[in-house]
Design a protein around this motif. Structure first.
Motif, short mmCIF file in Angstrom:
data_model
loop_
_atom_site.label_atom_id
_atom_site.label_comp_id
_atom_site.label_asym_id
_atom_site.label_seq_id
_atom_site.Cartn_x
_atom_site.Cartn_y
_atom_site.Cartn_z
N UNK A 28 0.83 -1.19 0.00
CA UNK A 28 0.00 0.00 0.00
C UNK A 28 0.87 1.24 0.00
N UNK A 29 0.21 2.39 -0.02
CA UNK A 29 0.90 3.68 -0.05
C UNK A 29 0.22 4.66 0.89
N UNK A 30 0.94 5.71 1.18
CA UNK A 30 0.36 6.83 1.92
C UNK A 30 1.20 8.07 1.63
N UNK A 31 0.65 9.21 1.90
CA UNK A 31 1.39 10.47 1.78
C UNK A 31 1.46 11.09 3.15
N UNK A 32 2.59 11.71 3.45
CA UNK A 32 2.76 12.39 4.73
C UNK A 32 3.72 13.56 4.55
N UNK A 33 3.68 14.45 5.49
CA UNK A 33 4.60 15.59 5.46
C UNK A 33 5.96 15.15 5.98
N UNK A 34 6.96 15.91 5.67
CA UNK A 34 8.30 15.62 6.19
C UNK A 34 8.29 15.71 7.72
N UNK A 35 7.51 16.64 8.26
CA UNK A 35 7.40 16.77 9.72
C UNK A 35 6.92 15.45 10.33
N UNK A 36 5.85 14.88 9.75
CA UNK A 36 5.32 13.60 10.26
C UNK A 36 6.32 12.47 10.06
N UNK A 37 7.03 12.50 8.95
CA UNK A 37 8.05 11.48 8.68
C UNK A 37 9.15 11.52 9.75
N UNK A 38 9.57 12.74 10.12
CA UNK A 38 10.62 12.89 11.13
C UNK A 38 10.17 12.47 12.52
N UNK A 39 8.86 12.44 12.76
CA UNK A 39 8.34 12.04 14.06
C UNK A 39 8.21 10.52 14.21
N UNK A 40 8.41 9.78 13.12
CA UNK A 40 8.30 8.31 13.19
C UNK A 40 9.45 7.74 14.01
N UNK A 41 9.14 6.75 14.82
CA UNK A 41 10.18 6.06 15.57
C UNK A 41 9.76 4.60 15.75
N UNK A 42 10.57 3.85 16.46
CA UNK A 42 10.27 2.43 16.68
C UNK A 42 8.89 2.30 17.33
N UNK A 43 8.04 1.48 16.74
CA UNK A 43 6.69 1.28 17.26
C UNK A 43 5.64 2.14 16.58
N UNK A 44 6.06 3.10 15.76
CA UNK A 44 5.10 3.93 15.03
C UNK A 44 4.32 3.08 14.04
N UNK A 45 3.07 3.46 13.81
CA UNK A 45 2.23 2.76 12.84
C UNK A 45 1.81 3.77 11.78
N UNK A 46 1.98 3.40 10.52
CA UNK A 46 1.58 4.25 9.40
C UNK A 46 0.43 3.55 8.68
N UNK A 47 -0.70 4.24 8.57
CA UNK A 47 -1.87 3.67 7.90
C UNK A 47 -1.68 3.78 6.39
N UNK A 48 -1.96 2.69 5.68
CA UNK A 48 -1.82 2.65 4.22
C UNK A 48 -3.18 2.78 3.56
N UNK A 49 -3.19 3.01 2.26
CA UNK A 49 -4.42 3.23 1.51
C UNK A 49 -5.13 1.94 1.08
N UNK A 50 -4.69 0.81 1.58
CA UNK A 50 -5.25 -0.46 1.16
C UNK A 50 -5.90 -1.17 2.36
N UNK A 51 -7.02 -1.86 2.10
CA UNK A 51 -7.70 -2.58 3.16
C UNK A 51 -7.00 -3.91 3.44
#
Length: 105
Positions: free
Chosen positions: A39-62
Motif C-alpha cells: 500500500x501507499x500513503x502520503x505524509x509531510x516531512x514533519x510527520x516522517x521525522x516524528x516516526x520512531x520504533x513502534x510507530x504505525x503508518x496507515x496505508x491506503x489499502x484494506x
C-alpha cells in the motif's frame, strides 16, 4: 580484397535472421526488479521525522485486499502473501491483460 574475404561477406549477408524463439532466448537472461506493493500513503516531512520504533503508518489499502505485483515499476499482476517454509512468498491471483501492461510502460 581476396576471394575468401568476398565469400565470407556474401555468406554473412545471406545468413537468415534469427527466429522469434531465438530472439526470445536472448531476452531470457535480462534481469528485472520484481516488487510487491502492500500500500501507499502520503505524509509531510514533519510527520516522517516524528516516526520512531513502534510507530504505525496507515496505508491506503484494506486488510486482505490483493497486493500489486510490479516489474520495473509496472503492475503486471495482483497477488496475496503466502509462507514458503520460513520465508514470505506471493501467489499470483490475477494477471494484468498484456495490452494494459504495454500501456503502463
Amino acid at each position: 580484397m581476396s576471394e575468401e574475404d568476398t565469400a565470407a561477406g556474401v555468406a554473412a549477408a545471406v545468413r537468415p535472421e534469427k527466429t522469434g524463439a531465438e530472439k526470445l532466448k536472448i531476452l531470457e537472461s535480462i534481469e528485472v526488479a520484481l516488487s510487491i506493493e502492500v500500500g501507499r500513503t502520503e505524509m509531510t516531512i514533519k510527520d516522517l521525522l516524528l516516526l520512531n520504533e513502534g510507530s504505525v503508518v496507515e496505508l491506503d489499502r484494506l486488510a486482505g485486499e490483493p497486493l500489486d505485483i510490479l516489474v520495473n515499476g509496472a503492475i503486471i499482476a495482483k497477488g496475496e502473501v503466502v509462507m514458503v517454509g520460513e520465508r514470505y512468498g506471493v501467489r499470483f491471483t490475477d494477471i494484468v491483460d498484456p495490452e494494459e501492461r504495454a500501456e503502463s510502460i
